[in-house]
Design a protein around this motif. Sequence first.
Motif, mmCIF file in Angstrom:
data_model
loop_
_atom_site.group_PDB
_atom_site.id
_atom_site.type_symbol
_atom_site.label_atom_id
_atom_site.label_comp_id
_atom_site.label_asym_id
_atom_site.label_seq_id
_atom_site.Cartn_x
_atom_site.Cartn_y
_atom_site.Cartn_z
ATOM 1 N N PHE A 125 41.845 14.022 37.632
ATOM 2 C CA PHE A 125 41.277 15.353 37.412
ATOM 3 C C PHE A 125 42.311 16.302 36.820
ATOM 4 O O PHE A 125 43.526 16.091 36.939
ATOM 5 N N GLN A 126 41.801 17.346 36.179
ATOM 6 C CA GLN A 126 42.615 18.473 35.757
ATOM 7 C C GLN A 126 41.967 19.733 36.320
ATOM 8 O O GLN A 126 40.741 19.861 36.306
ATOM 9 N N TYR A 127 42.781 20.645 36.792
ATOM 10 C CA TYR A 127 42.252 21.861 37.401
ATOM 11 C C TYR A 127 42.855 23.073 36.719
ATOM 12 O O TYR A 127 44.073 23.193 36.602
ATOM 13 N N LYS A 128 41.988 23.977 36.254
ATOM 14 C CA LYS A 128 42.412 25.232 35.638
ATOM 15 C C LYS A 128 41.935 26.369 36.525
ATOM 16 O O LYS A 128 40.751 26.710 36.535
ATOM 17 N N GLN A 129 42.877 26.944 37.258
ATOM 18 C CA GLN A 129 42.529 27.951 38.258
ATOM 19 C C GLN A 129 41.897 29.188 37.632
ATOM 20 O O GLN A 129 41.007 29.811 38.216
ATOM 21 N N LYS A 130 42.302 29.533 36.429
ATOM 22 C CA LYS A 130 41.778 30.764 35.822
ATOM 23 C C LYS A 130 40.287 30.652 35.484
ATOM 24 O O LYS A 130 39.622 31.684 35.309
ATOM 25 N N LEU A 131 39.764 29.434 35.397
ATOM 26 C CA LEU A 131 38.334 29.254 35.137
ATOM 27 C C LEU A 131 37.519 29.116 36.417
ATOM 28 O O LEU A 131 36.287 29.133 36.368
ATOM 29 N N CYS A 132 38.205 28.984 37.539
ATOM 30 C CA CYS A 132 37.522 28.651 38.788
ATOM 31 C C CYS A 132 36.735 29.840 39.320
ATOM 32 O O CYS A 132 37.216 30.971 39.354
ATOM 33 N N ALA A 133 35.514 29.578 39.750
ATOM 34 C CA ALA A 133 34.634 30.619 40.302
ATOM 35 C C ALA A 133 34.475 30.448 41.805
ATOM 36 O O ALA A 133 33.459 30.849 42.369
ATOM 37 N N HIS A 134 35.480 29.854 42.444
ATOM 38 C CA HIS A 134 35.358 29.592 43.880
ATOM 39 C C HIS A 134 35.379 30.858 44.712
ATOM 40 O O HIS A 134 34.599 30.998 45.665
ATOM 41 N N GLY A 135 36.261 31.784 44.387
ATOM 42 C CA GLY A 135 36.344 32.964 45.232
ATOM 43 C C GLY A 135 37.081 34.107 44.583
ATOM 44 O O GLY A 135 37.879 33.917 43.650
ATOM 45 N N ARG A 136 36.777 35.297 45.057
ATOM 46 C CA ARG A 136 37.490 36.513 44.679
ATOM 47 C C ARG A 136 37.574 37.397 45.918
ATOM 48 O O ARG A 136 36.599 37.532 46.658
ATOM 49 N N ASN A 137 38.755 37.988 46.126
ATOM 50 C CA ASN A 137 38.934 38.915 47.246
ATOM 51 C C ASN A 137 38.503 38.304 48.578
ATOM 52 O O ASN A 137 37.849 38.953 49.392
ATOM 53 N N GLU A 138 38.838 37.005 48.759
ATOM 54 C CA GLU A 138 38.531 36.262 49.976
ATOM 55 C C GLU A 138 37.023 36.139 50.221
ATOM 56 O O GLU A 138 36.571 35.952 51.353
ATOM 57 N N THR A 139 36.247 36.249 49.154
ATOM 58 C CA THR A 139 34.807 36.035 49.223
ATOM 59 C C THR A 139 34.473 34.761 48.458
ATOM 60 O O THR A 139 34.887 34.603 47.308
ATOM 61 N N VAL A 140 33.757 33.850 49.085
ATOM 62 C CA VAL A 140 33.444 32.562 48.478
ATOM 63 C C VAL A 140 32.235 32.687 47.570
ATOM 64 O O VAL A 140 31.223 33.283 47.931
ATOM 65 N N VAL A 150 31.450 43.557 38.889
ATOM 66 C CA VAL A 150 32.192 43.374 37.640
ATOM 67 C C VAL A 150 33.589 42.837 37.921
ATOM 68 O O VAL A 150 34.067 41.910 37.262
ATOM 69 N N SER A 151 34.251 43.409 38.913
ATOM 70 C CA SER A 151 35.599 42.945 39.243
ATOM 71 C C SER A 151 35.590 41.558 39.851
ATOM 72 O O SER A 151 36.577 40.826 39.760
ATOM 73 N N ALA A 152 34.473 41.162 40.458
ATOM 74 C CA ALA A 152 34.396 39.843 41.093
ATOM 75 C C ALA A 152 34.008 38.743 40.116
ATOM 76 O O ALA A 152 34.316 37.577 40.358
ATOM 77 N N CYS A 153 33.341 39.089 39.024
ATOM 78 C CA CYS A 153 32.820 38.063 38.107
ATOM 79 C C CYS A 153 33.957 37.321 37.420
ATOM 80 O O CYS A 153 34.757 37.925 36.698
ATOM 81 N N PRO A 154 34.072 35.992 37.592
ATOM 82 C CA PRO A 154 35.180 35.244 37.000
ATOM 83 C C PRO A 154 34.940 34.855 35.551
ATOM 84 O O PRO A 154 35.846 34.368 34.887
ATOM 85 N N ALA A 155 33.704 35.052 35.060
ATOM 86 C CA ALA A 155 33.353 34.563 33.728
ATOM 87 C C ALA A 155 33.116 35.687 32.734
ATOM 88 O O ALA A 155 32.662 35.424 31.615
ATOM 89 N N SER A 156 33.397 36.915 33.136
ATOM 90 C CA SER A 156 33.160 38.084 32.276
ATOM 91 C C SER A 156 31.709 38.167 31.825
ATOM 92 O O SER A 156 31.408 38.603 30.710
ATOM 93 N N ALA A 157 30.810 37.759 32.702
ATOM 94 C CA ALA A 157 29.384 37.888 32.398
ATOM 95 C C ALA A 157 28.899 39.289 32.730
ATOM 96 O O ALA A 157 27.978 39.799 32.079
ATOM 97 N N LEU A 158 29.479 39.924 33.734
ATOM 98 C CA LEU A 158 29.128 41.287 34.115
ATOM 99 C C LEU A 158 30.209 42.231 33.594
ATOM 100 O O LEU A 158 31.405 42.013 33.829
ATOM 101 N N LEU A 159 29.772 43.279 32.895
ATOM 102 C CA LEU A 159 30.696 44.200 32.251
ATOM 103 C C LEU A 159 30.319 45.631 32.591
ATOM 104 O O LEU A 159 29.148 45.937 32.851
ATOM 105 N N ASP A 160 31.308 46.511 32.575
ATOM 106 C CA ASP A 160 31.015 47.926 32.719
ATOM 107 C C ASP A 160 31.021 48.575 31.337
ATOM 108 O O ASP A 160 31.139 47.899 30.314
#
Length: 700
Positions: free
Chosen positions: A305-320, A578-588
């Motif tokens: 496997f290869q893992y790219k953390q910057k693409l991962c949508a597992h969690g933000r701000n300790e929220t899964v 917006v700050s939680a979205c890892p894929a830049s799908a939500l924008l202000d």
Amino acid sequence: MTTLICNCNQTLPLDAKTLGEVLDEDLKPHTTLCRRDAPAFQRACRSSDELVVACTQESRLFTELSAQTEGAVALDVRPIRFVNLRETGGWGREGKAATPKMAALLAAARLPEPEPVPTVTYRSAGRTLIIGALDQAEAFAARVSDVLDVSLLAQGGRGQQARQWPVLAGELASVQGWLGAFDVSWRSHNPIDLDLCTRCNACVAACPEGAIGLDYQIDMGKCRSHRDCVKACEAVGAINFQREPVVHADRFDIVIDLRAEPAFAQHAHPQGYFHLPGGLHSDAGIEALVRVRDLVGEFDKPKFFQYKQKLCAHGRNETVGCDACVQVCSALAIRSEVERQQIAVNPNLCVGCGACTTVCPTGALSYAYPRASEQGVKLRTVLGTFARAGGQDAALLLHGQTAGTALIDALGREAMLRPKAVKGVPARVIPLPLWHTASVGLDLWLTAFAYGASQVWVLMTDEDAPQYVDAVREQMAVAQAIVNGLGYSGTHFRVIRADDVGTLDAQLASPPAQGVRRRASFAVQADKRATLELALDHLLQDSATLTRQSEVVALPAASPFGAVAVNADACTLCLSCVSACPASALLDNTERPQLRFVEKNCVQCGLCVSTCPEDAITLQPRLVLSEARKQPQVINEAQPYSCVRCGRPFGTLKGIEAMLGRLAGHSMFQGEALERLKMCGDCRVVDIYSNPGEARITDL
């Protein structure tokens, strides 16, 4: 490139002329390449050209013959590639029509090997722990102790009089680790200390209740405290009813577990752990006996496997958000590190199934050996060659390289022996082996369809973990919904569950589905989402004239595509999503209080849902077929709230009103303090410093 083909004593039809034209090579058919025509193979061995032999049955013979041929190129310099044309289609009712498939399989065999990847190393000195009934453990130890350093953890049974190996006793607490690094702990609480016990059997004979077995441990449920055993053992002193329970821990390289229930609950056990409830009296026991004797030394496996953390949508701000990989892993090799906004994969526990990469919506986890781009080249080569040879309605049959290959081979043999009862692999069905059936997912399935495959099937057997079967089915339901929504008719993607020839033979007889009119030419990208977009763009263009029910295709919940629905009445435009979205799908919008959404970017991870303090967001798995999915769309906006002092907008009317309502009863926000909440940040500071009623630090 040299390709050697053989009709196996004229039992399968070979059209050497057509195969040669498609492969751009002058092919000569042989009748018994492994026997009478062996000199042709030896001549090819002396050439430095790449060598493909269309026979897997005699691969061992060919390998040995190459090593014995004077002047032959060494196999470590130029390995021989073997491909099966016989059981995969030549032996079957449609064998005469299987030339396009044979050309495709030969073309795939001519492709270069996958690029090397980093490896994971295991080191084992052979220190082995055998857990189980003492007699069974000793029987197994007798067959491996010449090459392994064996210890036994007795769990009942009858031991030999001669103590040939260290015997431990107690209740197993835990086993953790992998080959070369198993940490085992157990709790000893029995009055008999096996290190002191001489197996004189005096205690066994003295016990009036028969509470002491030939594992030399006391069954406390039967013991009535006569202590005759203590008297009998007085000289040795191995029995002490006052002994305190002790927890022991040690490290072993290999663990052999003969108990009924395994020490590991997961489907895929770690390397170096063997669960053999049948002991030596089973096929699994005999197979393990052979394997375990070779587990001394240093061993490497690919890091799959290869893992790219910057693409991962597992969690933000300790929220899964997305934890699909954690849930699907049958080896428990993936764990959550939500506090670091990532997951962690233990390469030593990873078995290379690739299910995590299949369910990953972002491509943060990708399969490395072979890479998706290399699989894409194989798919394009196979389907392109099949089409050039005149094949139509190709169906790819993806299968595991062990159980799947064995089942397909069995089907081919049965079709040869019982042609009236068994049809064999149809001419349009192209079997392609994978390291694991779950290692290829939505991006490559849709790519294969865009390359011209009428259908993509995945053959799964009892060796596949149940969660893998479910995950592949869910992802295939997404792929099927997409192509049906685009207007293609029929069933294009499905899982075939089969463990016997009859079931497989019946399921392969399915009719073809509607395919693309123009085959795609794009290359599979390293990024999963990029490949999906290329495939979708091609299918959108190809299906432009097909009948569609709607421009919005509803998808199953496992979809990596979709939208978010915002309850405008509940949303205060706090923009935490917006700050939680890892894929830049939500924008202000820096100019106005707006929440915008780019549907193409959404991976349906759910982080926005779990982050929203007003519970105003829900996911909508779907695919929009218009260009609107690529453009930012305003999904909520609000009236701005103006500072009561300077008049500058600094928030939304709904957000400020909600804040005032929640803090109005708080003791620290009364009077002027509450009024300051209606001011922008600058005016709030000015008001504090200009208000004579406020306490200042200089006054203290």
